[in-house]
Design an enzyme around this catalytic site. Structure first.
Site, PDB file in Angstrom:
ATOM      1  N   GLU A   1      84.456  43.995 -23.319  1.00 26.53           N
ATOM      2  CA  GLU A   1      83.328  44.297 -22.438  1.00 26.53           C
ATOM      3  C   GLU A   1      83.755  45.049 -21.172  1.00 26.53           C
ATOM      4  O   GLU A   1      82.999  45.868 -20.643  1.00 26.53           O
ATOM      5  CB  GLU A   1      82.631  42.998 -22.034  1.00 26.53           C
ATOM      6  CG  GLU A   1      82.076  42.204 -23.206  1.00 26.53           C
ATOM      7  CD  GLU A   1      81.932  40.727 -22.878  1.00 26.53           C
ATOM      8  OE1 GLU A   1      82.244  40.336 -21.731  1.00 26.53           O
ATOM      9  OE2 GLU A   1      81.523  39.970 -23.765  1.00 26.53           O
TER      10      GLU A   1
ATOM     11  N   HIS B   1      87.719  35.338 -24.458  1.00 30.38           N
ATOM     12  CA  HIS B   1      87.116  35.606 -25.761  1.00 30.38           C
ATOM     13  C   HIS B   1      87.209  34.350 -26.613  1.00 30.38           C
ATOM     14  O   HIS B   1      88.181  33.600 -26.517  1.00 30.38           O
ATOM     15  CB  HIS B   1      87.823  36.776 -26.459  1.00 30.38           C
ATOM     16  CG  HIS B   1      87.064  37.313 -27.634  1.00 30.38           C
ATOM     17  ND1 HIS B   1      87.172  36.760 -28.897  1.00 30.38           N
ATOM     18  CD2 HIS B   1      86.183  38.345 -27.732  1.00 30.38           C
ATOM     19  CE1 HIS B   1      86.380  37.438 -29.724  1.00 30.38           C
ATOM     20  NE2 HIS B   1      85.777  38.390 -29.052  1.00 30.38           N
TER      21      HIS B   1
END
Length: 362
Positions: free
Chosen positions: A304, A246
């Site tokens: 995700e 991320h």
């Protein structure tokens, strides 16, 4: 100059804070763990919009108004849906939302919040030769989205799981789509214009377009048979392992743990349970492969990975995962747009020219 505007503060906000080092997400003074699974999506919408609309009602009335907005969106946009089905599902949803009025009222905002939940099921059904199911304006937002998708009422557990998902992704700092939304809002354009900018940014595979490929990755690994071997080959080939890493978090994304728990609650047995068990095996192998291959980077599980499992379990095809992401995030975008409009400041950064310089000497 900061590459990609890293560490550049472009706005002051009361809406959310992403603590990348501590792995914490705060939304208007509440931790994600305080909200997810405890507050309904409509309650969090009210939390986000508080102070940005003078006529914002209380929780119960706002939930009713969101239901009424679903009904209005369906009535307004149903006639044009057949002309959109040839597009991919995300583009079709975005095109449908472009027909909504470009105003700044609470009613405009609620129509935009309602639209992804209405358009996505209707367009999916049309693409499969089925008749769209009208909204039930008295139902909860997440449950009605599932009912419009499948034609039957969703179980309370599944409706609650999707409601928690919408809460979990409702806002997340100044990410690419939120920044795009604020840039357009800073011009004093209407909410629909601002939200369409956010939708455009969210479509990209480095942002909201990533959950779908997680399913493709899991299927490819299952077909290959060697979890760690497949992952090592991908990393060695320079490929990205979907669902890991991320831009902000240097530790595990807190949203991943929330969604993993939600998937587990849906059932430890059956297809969902088997999928979860395999995904956990992949997750552990991926974390180890990434640790060895990229020791200087902290590449942890992100939102995700378990988003993909949850939305698959709910019956959404992988190509529509970003649509459901948008169904939650649009509430945050609207709050950011209103916050930006209130400052009255046009976002206009500078650039540094690095191209050739013309010879001005005769």
């Amino acid at each position: 100059m900061a590459n990609g505007l890293d560490d550049v503060v472009a706005a002051e906000t009361v809406l959310s804070d992403v603590d990348g080092l501590g792995g914490r997400l705060t939304i208007r003074g509440h931790s994600l763990l305080e909200l997810a699974g405890r507050w309904s999506f409509s309650q969090v919408v009210r939390l986000l919009l508080d102070g940005f609309f003078d006529d914002l009602p209380g929780d119960a009335e706002l939930a009713e108004k969101i239901g009424q907005a679903r009904g209005e969106v369906f009535a307004r946009l149903q006639p044009m849906l057949p002309s959109l089905v040839s597009l991919d599902i995300y583009s079709a949803m975005r095109a449908g939302m472009a027909f909504l009025p470009d105003g700044d009222t609470l009613e405009d905002a609620l129509r935009l919040i309602a639209a992804p939940a209405v358009l996505t099921p209707a367009l999916l059904r049309l693409q499969h030769g089925q008749t769209p199911v009208p909204p039930d304006v008295r139902a909860g937002h997440a449950g009605d989205m599932l009912r419009m998708l499948n034609g039957t009422a969703a179980s309370p557990a599944l409706a609650g799981a999707i409601d928690t998902y919408l809460v979990t992704v409702c806002d997340h700092g100044l990410n690419a789509s939120t920044f795009a939304t604020r840039v357009v809002a800073s011009t004093q354009a209407g909410l629909t214009s601002a939200i369409l900018a956010g939708l455009g940014a969210l479509k990209g595979p480095l942002h909201g377009g990533a959950p779908g490929p997680v399913i493709e990755m899991l299927d490819a690994i299952a077909a290959h048979g060697d979890v760690a071997g497949w992952l090592r080959d991908e990393v060695a080939g320079g490929e990205r392992i979907m669902g890991f890493g991320h831009r902000i978090y240097r530790v595990r994304d807190p949203r991943a743990d929330v969604l993993k728990a939600v998937v587990r609650q849906l059932g430890a047995e059956g297809q969902t349970g088997r999928r979860l068990a395999f995904a956990e095996k992949v997750e552990q192998a991926a974390l180890e492969v990434l640790r060895v291959a990229k020791p200087s980077r902290s590449l942890q599980t992100n939102v995700e990975f378990y988003t993909a499992l949850l939305l698959e379990a709910a019956g959404f095809p992988k190509e529509a995962f970003s649509n459901v992401f948008a169904a939650g995030r649009v509430a945050g975008w609207i709050a950011h747009a209103r916050e930006q409009q209130a400052t009255g400041r046009l976002i206009r950064p500078q650039s540094r020219y690095v191209g050739p310089v013309p010879d001005l000497v005769a």
